[in-house]
Structure formats: C-alpha cells, structure tokens
Design an enzyme around this catalytic site. Structure first.
Site, PDB file in Angstrom:
ATOM      1  N   ALA A 274       3.274  -1.102   4.536  1.00 39.02           N
ATOM      2  CA  ALA A 274       2.562  -1.215   6.029  1.00 39.02           C
ATOM      3  C   ALA A 274       2.099  -2.558   6.449  1.00 39.02           C
ATOM      4  CB  ALA A 274       1.575  -0.231   6.140  1.00 39.02           C
TER       5      ALA A 274
ATOM      6  N   GLU B   2      12.592  -9.832   1.188  1.00 38.03           N
ATOM      7  CA  GLU B   2      11.897  -8.801   1.642  1.00 38.03           C
ATOM      8  C   GLU B   2      12.452  -7.450   1.703  1.00 38.03           C
ATOM      9  OE1 GLU B   2      10.428  -7.329   6.417  1.00 38.03           O
ATOM     10  OE2 GLU B   2      11.136  -9.157   6.140  1.00 38.03           O
TER      11      GLU B   2
ATOM     12  N   PRO C 264       0.772  -1.296   0.072  1.00 39.17           N
ATOM     13  CA  PRO C 264       0.012  -0.047   0.039  1.00 39.17           C
ATOM     14  C   PRO C 264       0.866   1.195  -0.083  1.00 39.17           C
ATOM     15  CG  PRO C 264       0.022  -0.948   2.194  1.00 39.17           C
ATOM     16  CD  PRO C 264       0.418  -2.104   1.051  1.00 39.17           C
ATOM     17  N   ASN C 265       0.400   2.261  -0.647  1.00 35.39           N
ATOM     18  CA  ASN C 265       0.955   3.536  -0.673  1.00 35.39           C
ATOM     19  C   ASN C 265       2.201   3.760  -1.826  1.00 35.39           C
ATOM     20  OD1 ASN C 265      -1.041   4.630   1.155  1.00 35.39           O
ATOM     21  ND2 ASN C 265       0.189   3.332   2.641  1.00 35.39           N
TER      22      ASN C 265
ATOM     23  N   ASN D 277       7.939  -5.832  -0.988  1.00 40.64           N
ATOM     24  CA  ASN D 277       7.761  -4.767  -0.333  1.00 40.64           C
ATOM     25  C   ASN D 277       6.362  -4.719   0.374  1.00 40.64           C
ATOM     26  OD1 ASN D 277       7.768  -2.380   1.192  1.00 40.64           O
ATOM     27  ND2 ASN D 277       9.041  -1.161  -0.155  1.00 40.64           N
TER      28      ASN D 277
ATOM     29  N   TYR E 211      11.194   8.811   1.417  1.00 37.01           N
ATOM     30  CA  TYR E 211      11.158   7.854   0.544  1.00 37.01           C
ATOM     31  C   TYR E 211      11.663   8.485  -0.832  1.00 37.01           C
ATOM     32  CZ  TYR E 211       7.768   5.646   3.409  1.00 37.01           C
ATOM     33  OH  TYR E 211       7.493   4.988   4.576  1.00 37.01           O
TER      34      TYR E 211
ATOM     35  N   ARG F 188       5.166  11.062  -2.340  1.00 36.82           N
ATOM     36  CA  ARG F 188       4.971  10.427  -0.828  1.00 36.82           C
ATOM     37  C   ARG F 188       6.113  10.737  -0.134  1.00 36.82           C
ATOM     38  NH1 ARG F 188       4.803   4.270   1.544  1.00 36.82           N
ATOM     39  NH2 ARG F 188       4.224   4.880   3.537  1.00 36.82           N
TER      40      ARG F 188
ATOM     41  N   ARG G  98      13.305   3.576  12.473  1.00 33.86           N
ATOM     42  CA  ARG G  98      12.154   4.535  12.296  1.00 33.86           C
ATOM     43  C   ARG G  98      11.402   4.315  13.421  1.00 33.86           C
ATOM     44  NH1 ARG G  98       9.193   4.382   6.542  1.00 33.86           N
ATOM     45  NH2 ARG G  98       8.148   5.925   7.642  1.00 33.86           N
TER      46      ARG G  98
ATOM     47  N   HIS H 279      12.476  -3.148   1.905  1.00 33.81           N
ATOM     48  CA  HIS H 279      12.162  -1.687   2.399  1.00 33.81           C
ATOM     49  C   HIS H 279      12.880  -0.658   1.940  1.00 33.81           C
ATOM     50  CE1 HIS H 279       9.398  -4.093   4.868  1.00 33.81           C
ATOM     51  NE2 HIS H 279      10.601  -4.611   5.324  1.00 33.81           N
TER      52      HIS H 279
HETATM   53  C1  DHK Z   1       6.963   1.387   2.996  1.00 33.35           C
HETATM   54  C2  DHK Z   1       5.933   1.630   3.862  1.00 33.35           C
HETATM   55  O1  DHK Z   1       4.963   2.175   3.221  1.00 33.35           O
HETATM   56  C3  DHK Z   1       5.949   1.718   5.305  1.00 33.35           C
HETATM   57  O2  DHK Z   1       4.869   1.224   5.710  1.00 33.35           O
HETATM   58  C4  DHK Z   1       7.458   1.039   5.850  1.00 33.35           C
HETATM   59  C5  DHK Z   1       8.326   0.860   3.753  1.00 33.35           C
HETATM   60  C6  DHK Z   1       8.555   1.172   5.228  1.00 33.35           C
HETATM   61  C7  DHK Z   1       9.581   1.119   2.909  1.00 33.35           C
HETATM   62  O3  DHK Z   1      10.663   1.581   3.601  1.00 33.35           O
HETATM   63  O4  DHK Z   1       9.656   0.756   1.545  1.00 33.35           O
HETATM   64  O5  DHK Z   1       7.393   1.520   7.036  1.00 33.35           O
END
Ligand code: DHK
Length: 142
Positions: A75, A96, A10-11, A72, A23, A18, A105, A98
């Site tokens: 959340a 996995e 998500p997102n 990835n 990011y 974002r 964090r 991130h």
């Molecule tokens: C991405 C997200 O959306 C967060 O919920 C995670 C992760 C971190 C990332 O670092 O890619 O905390």
C-alpha cells in the site's frame, strides 16, 4: 559480493490468509523460497515490515551494501513520497513488484510513486512474480 535486497511492505506478512481470492495461497515463506531458489548461491536479504520508517531504514542500508533491490511496497506504493525519496539515493537497479495487476484494480491502486524511480515494474504474475523479479535483477547486476 553485495547481496540483493527483497523488501516487502505492509500486510504481506499475512499472505496465504489475506484475501486469497486476490493474492492466492502462497505465504510469505513460500515467496522467500521462490526468491532464494531464483538467486541460487547469490546472497539475498529478504525482509518484510508494516512500518514505513523501517522500510526506509532498510533502503538506507541497501544504499551502502546492496547490488540491487526488488521491492513490493504494497500500500505504500500509492502513498509514500518518503520511500520514493529514499530509493532515489540508491544507484543500483530497482525492480518494483506487485503480486496483482494494480492497473486492473480499484482506481486508488493505479498511481504508483515508486514507478518513477524503478528500473522495471512487474505486476500480475502472482507470487511467481518474485521468482521472475529476482532472476531479472540478477541479470541486471551481473
Ligand atoms: C499488495 C498490496 O498490499 C496492495 O496494497 C497493492 C500489492 C497490491 C500487490 O499486488 O502485491 O495494491
């Protein structure tokens, strides 16, 4: 040749806009390009969803048709036993990933359910982590 699946939670469709201070500026299209560059001619499925059910459906698909998974879960990493359970049924290597170093964090980003089943975890390399994850997965499946 069974493809690699790169699954995004998500997102992440908002990457680039974002929280750029967290990011950075790379968009999801940039990230997909990094994966495809790392894979070269090796087949690769690249997907993103804000839906837990849809991601589980793709993992079920991958069980029968993928050589390896880069995921990835965003959340869902910290909430989804369902995604963990789905990944438990996958026999190939799982990386996995991130973008950020989740362990640096806020505390609610410190406990990953997915790390219990992952072959390896990459965190904190930014969007470049996708290139590293894809290249590493290729080595694991060859
Ligand atoms: C991405 C997200 O959306 C967060 O919920 C995670 C992760 C971190 C990332 O670092 O890619 O905390």
């Amino acid at each position: 040749m069974k493809p690699i699946y790169v699954l995004n939670g998500p997102n992440l469709n908002r990457l680039g806009k974002r929280e750029p201070e967290i990011y950075a500026k790379a968009t999801l299209a940039d990230v997909e390009r990094y994966c495809r560059e790392a894979a070269g001619t090796y087949p690769l499925e690249f997907r993103q969803s804000n839906s837990e059910a849809e991601i589980i459906g793709w993992i079920h698909e991958a069980i029968d048709s993928a050589a390896g998974i880069v995921i990835n879960p965003a959340a869902f990493t910290f909430t989804s036993l369902a995604i963990l359970d789905a990944l438990k049924m996958f026999e190939g290597p799982i990386i996995e990933l991130h973008i950020t170093n989740i362990h640096r964090r806020e505390p609610h980003y410190h406990h990953s359910y997915i790390s219990k089943i992952a072959t390896a975890v990459i965190a904190g390399l930014g969007a470049e982590g996708y290139r590293t994850a894809t290249a590493s997965l290729l080595k694991l499946i060859k």
